[in-house]
Every structure is written in structure tokens, then in C-alpha cells.
Design an enzyme around this catalytic site. Structure first.
Site, short mmCIF file in Angstrom:
data_model
loop_
_atom_site.label_atom_id
_atom_site.label_comp_id
_atom_site.label_asym_id
_atom_site.label_seq_id
_atom_site.Cartn_x
_atom_site.Cartn_y
_atom_site.Cartn_z
N TYR A 1 42.92 42.71 33.83
CA TYR A 1 43.22 41.95 35.34
C TYR A 1 43.50 42.26 36.04
O TYR A 1 44.76 43.74 35.93
CB TYR A 1 44.28 40.75 34.72
CG TYR A 1 44.87 39.97 36.22
CD1 TYR A 1 44.51 38.55 35.82
CD2 TYR A 1 45.74 40.49 36.29
CE1 TYR A 1 44.96 37.54 36.33
CE2 TYR A 1 46.42 39.67 37.44
CZ TYR A 1 46.05 38.71 37.71
OH TYR A 1 46.59 37.72 38.49
N GLU B 1 42.11 37.44 42.90
CA GLU B 1 41.92 37.69 41.51
C GLU B 1 40.68 38.02 40.56
O GLU B 1 40.22 37.18 40.75
CB GLU B 1 43.01 36.35 40.72
CG GLU B 1 43.06 36.58 39.38
CD GLU B 1 43.83 35.43 38.82
OE1 GLU B 1 44.88 35.20 39.00
OE2 GLU B 1 42.91 34.91 38.04
#
Ligand code: GDP
Ligand code: MN
Length: 385
Positions: free
Chosen positions: A101, A189
Site C-alpha cells: 500500500y 493512493e
């Protein structure tokens, strides 16, 4: 404004972040053709503005173009968390060996952007934050100094990224930061940032949230807005120059000023709890016209959850008698079927209240204070007024 996955990844690509060379389809046939052109295995991915599509069955691996068509048939038209899928992204499949991530958002408390990374990619970061908060590495970025190499190295070592990937990772982190700043984003993101079988880093999923107040500086990004993907009421409100966000409660709130709107939401929630609470955030702004009041009322009432309406107006530049006229006009124009409570305070409040009383509308009651107004609106929503 939220960007779709394919839009976010396209933007990432413009900043030099490696992305799959996929394309968007709106029909199963188009999905088939894209898959054939790409050759080999592909992933068919629902383009809706929510996370967790994978778990919901909105991300499917296809062995060939025929399978891609079948998956597209199933995914197009599917509902994921209340949103209908109208587009699918067809990407060449690159099965991840490991999922990372990597994201940037604004840390309001720190007054700076913060880069976050986790070796537990693929799952939603909120879930990692809940179940394993230590797995998230954070580096604050001073906007005047930018992202330092030692910071990206801290992150890389913090998530136990093998050394051979540090160079590529640093490039991606820097480019993501540039993309975030240049887009006036509040979130950028990559989840997952995958390490592939061929040992490369690639952004398999992307998400961006842009600051609406900065969109005037980004014509190209503003044009990406997908009005199909947001509640109709929010589109109408934006076009009428109103700030409107739909919530889950039952009290429609019409307020002038953002701070007052927040207070009004708090008060309705205090007396009404989660269930009855505020049905929306709505700021009609200063000096709203009768016409805008009518539009706002129509928008509020288009939400079938709304069981009562609370007008909370603090007159400054806005004159309460003008608002009262607007409310009365709007009432006759819209003929709402729900009880309404109005609190007028400030400039020309008395004149406003007199107008309301003279109008003699049985479903419209006045309140002197916000406390009283909120309590009455809650009672009204429960059918007890
Ligand atoms: P999300 O569930 O909405 O976050 O959608 P993602 O794009 O993140 O996809 C969910 C998961 O599908 C990823 O975390 C991967 O584990 C998995 N996946 C497996 N193979 C592939 C592939 O080739 N491409 C992509 N994008 N995802 C893959
Ligand atoms: Mn994802």
C-alpha cells in the site's frame, strides 16, 4: 471530487508511475475487443467509486478474450455498495507476488501531507489501521522541502521492501507526491502497488480525491467528473451553487453558512441520535435568493428518508425576512409533505418571524433557539409534533 480507478491510474502514468496499459469498455463486445488486442490473460474491473470491489466480485481474471466478454457481461450492470457499474477496465493481468500500500493524504493535525505505506497492500488501509496499526509507516512531508530520499528509504525499510526494489520505489514515491501536489489532491493512493512475477513494481489499483475548490485550476481534471456516479441531488446542488452532501438521517437541514450547518447537524444528532439525525449537510451561503431556497428545499425533499425539515438561519448580510419570503414561496412552489421547523435569528429576525406567522402554514412552526428548533425537528420527524 473522486476519480475512477482508470482516471487515477492515467494521471499516475502522466507522472511516470508504471501502470498497466488497459482500456475502458462499456459493453461486453468492447471488452472482448480490448482483451483480444491486449492478448493473453486480462483482468476485468468494475469502475465504481468505492473500495473493496475485489471482494464484491467486481474484479475478475480472464484467461482469454471470450472469458473477458463473459466477465464483462456479469460485471456491467452489477450493483456494488449501492452503485451501478457502467464501465469496466480491461487490464493485462499481472498477478502480484507481493502487494504494497502506498498513499498520500493531508494530515490536518500536522498541517502537512503525510505519506503512508504498508506491506499489507491489497486490503483497505482503514482495515490495516484497525487490525494492525504498526504495519503502517508514516512520513510527513514539508511542502517547502519536498520528499527527501532518507524518507523514502525509511519507508522502504519500514515495510521490509527488498533492496533491489528501493530505486524503483523511490521514483514511484516521488512521482506520486508530485502527482498529488500538482493535482491539488486530498488523496492519492496506490493499492496494491504490486511486485510482479517479472520482479517489477506496478500500480495495479489507483484512487484519487481532488479538492473541489481547486478544480478551477485543472480544467482537464474537472472534465473527468462522472455525474452518473454521484447522487443526482448532489449534481443539481452543485449546478445551483449550493453545497450539499447527503447523509443517512431523517432531518433535512437548510442552513446559511458552513459552520452553522455543522452545528445544526451536531444538534439534530444530539437530540435525534444516529437514526433520526441529519439527512444532509446543506449550505445555502450568504444572501441566498428565494429561488435558491426553493431549489434547496426541492433537493432536500428528493431524499425519501427526510421526515422533517429544519431551517436554521442566522441573518448577517442575509436578511431573515428575505429568507422567510423564500421559504414561503418555496412552500407554495414545492408543497412539501413533511413538517418544517424554522429558526430565524439576527438581521430582521422579527420581520421574518412575522411573515412566517402571517403565512399561516400549518406544517411550518417557528422556534426561538437552536436547541428548541432541533428538538422540534426531531419530534416532527418522529411524527410527534
Ligand atoms: P479493489 O478490491 O477495489 O481495491 O480492487 P483492486 O484493483 O485492488 O483488485 C483487488 C485484488 O485483485 C488486488 O489486490 C489483487 O490481489 C488482485 N489481482 C490479482 N491479479 C491481478 C492483476 O493482474 N491485476 C490486478 N489489478 N489485480 C489483480
Ligand atoms: Mn485496491
Amino acid at each position: 471530487m473522486n476519480l475512477h480507478e482508470h482516471q487515477s491510474k492515467y494521471r499516475f502514468g502522466e507522472f511516470g508511475i508504471p501502470i498497466p496499459r488497459g482500456k475502458v469498455a462499456t459493453t461486453p463486445q468492447a471488452a472482448y475487443e480490448i482483451a483480444r488486442e491486449l492478448g493473453g490473460k486480462v483482468v476485468v474491473k468494475a469502475q465504481v467509486l468505492v473500495g473493496g470491489r475485489g471482494k464484491a466480485g467486481g474484479v475478475k481474471l480472464a484467461q482469454n478474450a471470450d472469458e473477458a466478454r463473459t466477465h464483462a457481461e456479469n460485471i456491467l450492470g452489477m450493483t456494488i455498495k449501492g452503485l451501478t457499474v457502467r464501465k469496466v477496465l480491461i487490464d493485462p493481468a499481472s498477478p502480484p507476488i507481493h502487494e504494497i500500500y502506498l498513499g498520500i493524504t493531508n494530515d490536518r493535525a500536522a498541517g502537512e501531507p503525510v505519506m503512508m505505506a504498508s506491506s499489507e497492500g491489497g486490503v483497505e488501509i482503514e482495515e490495516v489501521a484497525r487490525t494492525n496499526p504498526n504495519a503502517i509507516i508514516r512520513e510527513h512531508i514539508n511542502p517547502f522541502l519536498g520528499l527527501h530520499q532518507y524518507q523514502t528509504q525509511n519507508i522502504a525499510s519500514g515495510i521490509n521492501l527488498p533492496r533491489e526494489h528501493w530505486r524503483a520505489f523511490t521514483q514511484i514515491a516521488r512521482n506520486l507526491y508530485r502527482c498529488y501536489m500538482d493535482s491539488d489532491a486530498s488523496l492519492a493512493e496506490i493499492n496494491p502497488l504490486a511486485i510482479t512475477e517479472s520482479n517489477e513494481l506496478i500500480a495495479l489499483d489507483g484512487k484519487m480525491v481532488l479538492d473541489d475548490n481547486a478544480l478551477y485550476r485543472h480544467q482537464d481534471l474537472a472534465e473527468m467528473r462522472d455525474t452518473d456516479a454521484e447522487p443526482i441531488a448532489e449534481t443539481q446542488a452543485r449546478e445551483a451553487g449550493l453545497t450539499y452532501i447527503q447523509l443517512d438521517g431523517q432531518i433535512g437541514c437548510m442552513v446559511n453558512g458552513a459552520g452553522l450547518a455543522m452545528t445544526t447537524m451536531d444538534m439534530t444528532k444530539l437530540y435525534g441520535g444516529d437514526e433520526v439525525g441529519p439527512a444532509n449537510f446543506l449550505d445555502i451561503g450568504g444572501g441566498a435568493s428565494a429561488e435558491q431556497v426553493a431549489t434547496a428545499l426541492r433537493i432536500i425533499l428528493s431524499d425519501s428518508n427526510v421526515k422533517s425539515v429544519l431551517f436554521n438561519i442566522f441573518g448577517g448580510i442575509t436578511r431573515c425576512d428575505e429568507v422567510a419570503k423564500g421559504v414561503i414561496e418555496a412552500y407554495h412552489d414545492v408543497s412539501p409533505q413533511v413538517p418544517m421547523v424554522i429558526r430565524l435569528q439576527g438581521t430582521n429576525a422579527k420581520e421574518g418571524r412575522d411573515l412566517i406567522n402571517q403565512a399561516n402554514i400549518p406544517d411550518l412552526v417557528s422556534a426561538a433557539t437552536l436547541t428548541e428548533a432541533a428538538q422540534k425537528a426531531v419530534e416532527a420527524a418522529k411524527g410527534a409534533l
